[in-house]
Design a protein around this motif. Structure first.
Motif, PDB file in Angstrom:
ATOM      1  N   SER A  13       0.820  -1.206   0.000  1.00  0.00           N
ATOM      2  CA  SER A  13       0.000   0.000   0.000  1.00  0.00           C
ATOM      3  C   SER A  13       0.855   1.258   0.000  1.00  0.00           C
ATOM      4  O   SER A  13       1.611   1.514   0.938  1.00  0.00           O
ATOM      5  N   ILE A  37      -4.574  -7.450   3.618  1.00  0.00           N
ATOM      6  CA  ILE A  37      -5.601  -6.573   3.048  1.00  0.00           C
ATOM      7  C   ILE A  37      -6.859  -7.326   2.630  1.00  0.00           C
ATOM      8  O   ILE A  37      -7.905  -6.725   2.462  1.00  0.00           O
ATOM      9  N   LYS A  40      -9.897  -8.687   7.002  1.00  0.00           N
ATOM     10  CA  LYS A  40      -9.891  -7.596   7.983  1.00  0.00           C
ATOM     11  C   LYS A  40      -9.781  -8.173   9.396  1.00  0.00           C
ATOM     12  O   LYS A  40     -10.657  -8.890   9.850  1.00  0.00           O
ATOM     13  N   ARG A  44      -8.217  -4.139  13.165  1.00  0.00           N
ATOM     14  CA  ARG A  44      -8.544  -3.126  12.142  1.00  0.00           C
ATOM     15  C   ARG A  44     -10.006  -2.731  12.239  1.00  0.00           C
ATOM     16  O   ARG A  44     -10.346  -1.553  12.133  1.00  0.00           O
ATOM     17  N   HIS A  51     -14.535   2.767   7.747  1.00  0.00           N
ATOM     18  CA  HIS A  51     -14.053   2.376   6.425  1.00  0.00           C
ATOM     19  C   HIS A  51     -13.371   1.013   6.420  1.00  0.00           C
ATOM     20  O   HIS A  51     -13.198   0.424   5.360  1.00  0.00           O
ATOM     21  N   LYS A  52     -12.906   0.569   7.587  1.00  0.00           N
ATOM     22  CA  LYS A  52     -12.248  -0.738   7.726  1.00  0.00           C
ATOM     23  C   LYS A  52     -11.007  -0.864   6.845  1.00  0.00           C
ATOM     24  O   LYS A  52     -10.665  -1.925   6.365  1.00  0.00           O
ATOM     25  N   MET A  53     -10.336   0.262   6.621  1.00  0.00           N
ATOM     26  CA  MET A  53      -9.176   0.303   5.734  1.00  0.00           C
ATOM     27  C   MET A  53      -7.909   0.631   6.521  1.00  0.00           C
ATOM     28  O   MET A  53      -7.957   1.014   7.675  1.00  0.00           O
ATOM     29  N   GLU A  66      -7.036   7.037   7.956  1.00  0.00           N
ATOM     30  CA  GLU A  66      -6.844   7.711   6.673  1.00  0.00           C
ATOM     31  C   GLU A  66      -5.449   8.320   6.568  1.00  0.00           C
ATOM     32  O   GLU A  66      -5.013   9.061   7.449  1.00  0.00           O
TER      33      GLU A  66
END
Length: 96
Positions: A13, A37, A40, A44, A51-53, A66
């Motif tokens: 990423s 990735i 999850k 996380r 957003h679970k990102m 973010e």
């Protein structure tokens, strides 16, 4: 910055890389936690439930999600080696 700083990220990423680069530029020690990735993790989902990102930066148990928000947080909490310019117009252009 200080006591405990964790960065949840993933190897491929570029969003995570820019947060890592900012931490290294500032000389801030942190612990990196590699995330899959495609799956999850419970951590996380706990730290970024909207957003679970990734990336997610955790400072003393408090999450900051973010990548651009992470960069601003790092820059604002550690004044050495600024990442963004001081002038508002120049900061806006850097964000763009």
């Amino acid at each position: 910055m200080a006591e405990e700083l964790l960065l949840f990220g993933a190897w491929g990423s570029h969003y995570c890389r820019r947060v890592e680069m900012a931490l290294k530029l500032k000389g801030i020690e942190y612990k990196y936690i590699e995330e899959d990735i495609t799956n999850k993790s419970p951590s996380r989902l706990k730290y970024n439930p909207v957003h679970k990102m990734i990336p997610v930066l955790i400072y003393n148990g408090t999450p900051v999600a973010e990548s651009l928000v992470n960069l601003e947080y790092i820059d604002e909490t550690s004044k050495d080696h600024p990442i963004l310019p001081k002038h508002p117009y120049e900061r806006a252009n850097a964000r763009f």
